[in-house]
Design a protein around this motif. Structure first.
Motif, PDB file in Angstrom:
ATOM      1  N   LEU A 293       0.813  -1.211   0.000  1.00 52.66           N
ATOM      2  CA  LEU A 293       0.000   0.000   0.000  1.00 52.66           C
ATOM      3  C   LEU A 293       0.847   1.263   0.000  1.00 52.66           C
ATOM      4  O   LEU A 293       0.512   2.257  -0.631  1.00 52.66           O
ATOM      5  CB  LEU A 293      -0.930   0.006   1.222  1.00 52.66           C
ATOM      6  N   LYS A 294       1.965   1.232   0.719  1.00 50.53           N
ATOM      7  CA  LYS A 294       2.801   2.428   0.832  1.00 50.53           C
ATOM      8  C   LYS A 294       4.209   2.039   1.250  1.00 50.53           C
ATOM      9  O   LYS A 294       4.406   1.076   2.001  1.00 50.53           O
ATOM     10  CB  LYS A 294       2.198   3.404   1.863  1.00 50.53           C
ATOM     11  N   VAL A 295       5.199   2.781   0.743  1.00 52.42           N
ATOM     12  CA  VAL A 295       6.598   2.600   1.146  1.00 52.42           C
ATOM     13  C   VAL A 295       7.128   3.947   1.613  1.00 52.42           C
ATOM     14  O   VAL A 295       7.113   4.927   0.864  1.00 52.42           O
ATOM     15  CB  VAL A 295       7.462   2.062  -0.010  1.00 52.42           C
ATOM     16  N   ILE A 296       7.578   4.005   2.860  1.00 53.29           N
ATOM     17  CA  ILE A 296       8.162   5.228   3.418  1.00 53.29           C
ATOM     18  C   ILE A 296       9.678   5.037   3.442  1.00 53.29           C
ATOM     19  O   ILE A 296      10.182   4.063   4.034  1.00 53.29           O
ATOM     20  CB  ILE A 296       7.630   5.500   4.841  1.00 53.29           C
ATOM     21  N   VAL A 297      10.402   5.953   2.817  1.00 54.06           N
ATOM     22  CA  VAL A 297      11.856   5.791   2.630  1.00 54.06           C
ATOM     23  C   VAL A 297      12.636   6.708   3.561  1.00 54.06           C
ATOM     24  O   VAL A 297      12.333   7.903   3.661  1.00 54.06           O
ATOM     25  CB  VAL A 297      12.250   6.081   1.161  1.00 54.06           C
ATOM     26  N   ASN A 298      13.640   6.144   4.244  1.00 52.79           N
ATOM     27  CA  ASN A 298      14.593   6.910   5.050  1.00 52.79           C
ATOM     28  C   ASN A 298      15.949   6.811   4.352  1.00 52.79           C
ATOM     29  O   ASN A 298      16.661   5.823   4.494  1.00 52.79           O
ATOM     30  CB  ASN A 298      14.658   6.352   6.475  1.00 52.79           C
TER      31      ASN A 298
END
Length: 375
Positions: A293-298
């Motif tokens: 659904l979603k990928v949050i990148v650091n």
């Protein structure tokens, strides 16, 4: 030594690629050693071989001195001047000391030297042939087994398949034909030793090169491979040309290409994913066969938080974390997977933002083969 042996050296030079001069030097050195051993002589000697006739003579090299202390190494000035009046003290004189029955010893010694050098040359040829094939794939036949290795016949040499390089779902019966990946070639006193693997990620890469012409020709590129041999593998592919489907090329018509690889690896499951320079897309694809659904990148920590539907959480993580672990190895990014409910509770996902499953096109999705997914 006969002229027949010299003719044989000439033939060996042509057939085995061993220099005749090198063989003659080796024979001379061996004859010197044989002379000292068989006739209990310690003096400095030289062997002269006539390359045309095969005639052989042994000469003792002695230093000219006033008073002889060791007759094996020295000769008096008076004795030397009987040969030539021009000799002086500290000159070196050569005296022929060829024994009458030295011919038999010479022939035997020459045979041993030639045999040894031919064996060394053949080992060298095999080593040079296989050292060029390190990190390549070869087809072999299981020859035998012992507690330490499975021995695979590669034609000219037996390769060793260590327990750590054996797939857990394979038994390796004698005479079975299989493909192996050459990991290391070593030169030893007993000849070249070749080590092979069935678990190395390179084996999967080479198998795709064999089965997929687009990869062999460089149209499709394998960007990364992660593998837990015998269970599941992931491979990321990319094509520079927009009209080339890299995943479809690897799958083949009705999955024939990838199925041939699955069969070779005894049912190992293979996920083929499309590589992307965008970590959001790449990480999402790498978690195939689950939806994302979603990928949050650091970027700083090279880490991602991936949100998946609640019902696909176990599929995304995989059995014993295998799917997530392989995806992390494939992409080089740390992957933390959260369910949709937990993400909404933590404020990481809101109702008004578009979901990744809705924005990714079909061509950016991945394909899985080799049976039902491990979940």
């Amino acid at each position: 030594m006969s002229s027949e042996l010299l003719d044989a050296l000439t033939v060996l030079e042509k057939e085995k690629g061993i220099s005749k001069d090198i063989l003659l030097e080796a024979i001379e050195a061996a004859l010197i050693s044989a002379y000292k051993r068989n006739f209990n002589q310690a003096q400095n000697v030289r062997v002269d071989l006539n390359e045309q006739t095969g005639a052989m003579k042994v000469f003792a090299r002695k230093e000219i001195v006033e008073n002889v202390e060791d007759p094996r190494l020295e000769v008096s000035l008076d004795e030397a001047r009987r040969i030539s009046p021009h000799y002086e003290v500290e000159d070196v004189i050569e005296l022929e000391v060829t024994p009458k029955d030295f011919g038999r010893i010479a022939a035997q010694t020459a045979k041993q030297v030639v045999t040894q050098r031919v064996r060394e040359a053949e080992r060298g040829v095999i080593f040079n042939e296989f050292i060029d094939r390190e990190e390549d794939i070869m087809t072999g036949i299981v020859q035998r087994k012992d507690p330490r290795f499975v021995y695979v016949n590669l034609g000219k040499v037996e390769a060793m398949l260590a327990p750590s390089e054996q797939m857990p779902n394979e038994a390796y019966p004698t005479h079975e034909r299989l493909k192996v990946f050459l990991t290391k070639v070593e030169k030893t006193t007993k000849g070249p030793q070749i080590y092979v693997s069935r678990t190395h990620p390179g084996l999967l890469k080479r198998l795709f090169e064999l089965e997929v012409p687009e990869i062999y020709e460089g149209i499709v590129e394998i960007k990364s491979v992660s593998r837990e041999a015998g269970e599941r593998s992931k491979i990321a592919v990319h094509a520079e040309e927009a009209d080339i489907d890299p995943v479809g090329s690897c799958v083949g018509q009705r999955g024939q290409r990838v199925q041939a690889i699955v069969d070779e690896l005894k049912g190992e499951k293979i996920d083929i994913v499309r590589w992307s320079e965008d970590p959001v897309v790449y990480v999402a694809n790498s978690l195939s066969p689950s939806s994302v659904l979603k990928v949050i990148v650091n970027e700083e920590e090279r880490a991602t938080t991936v949100i998946v539907p609640d019902y696909q959480l176990s599929l995304a993580i995989g059995k014993r974390g295998q799917n997530a672990r392989l995806a992390a190895k494939l992409t080089g990014w740390k992957i933390d997977i959260k369910s949709e409910t937990d993400a909404r509770d933590a404020g990481l996902l809101t109702d008004d933002e578009p979901l990744l499953t809705e924005t990714l096109s079909d061509e950016q999705q991945s394909s899985s083969f080799g049976g039902e997914p491990i979940d």
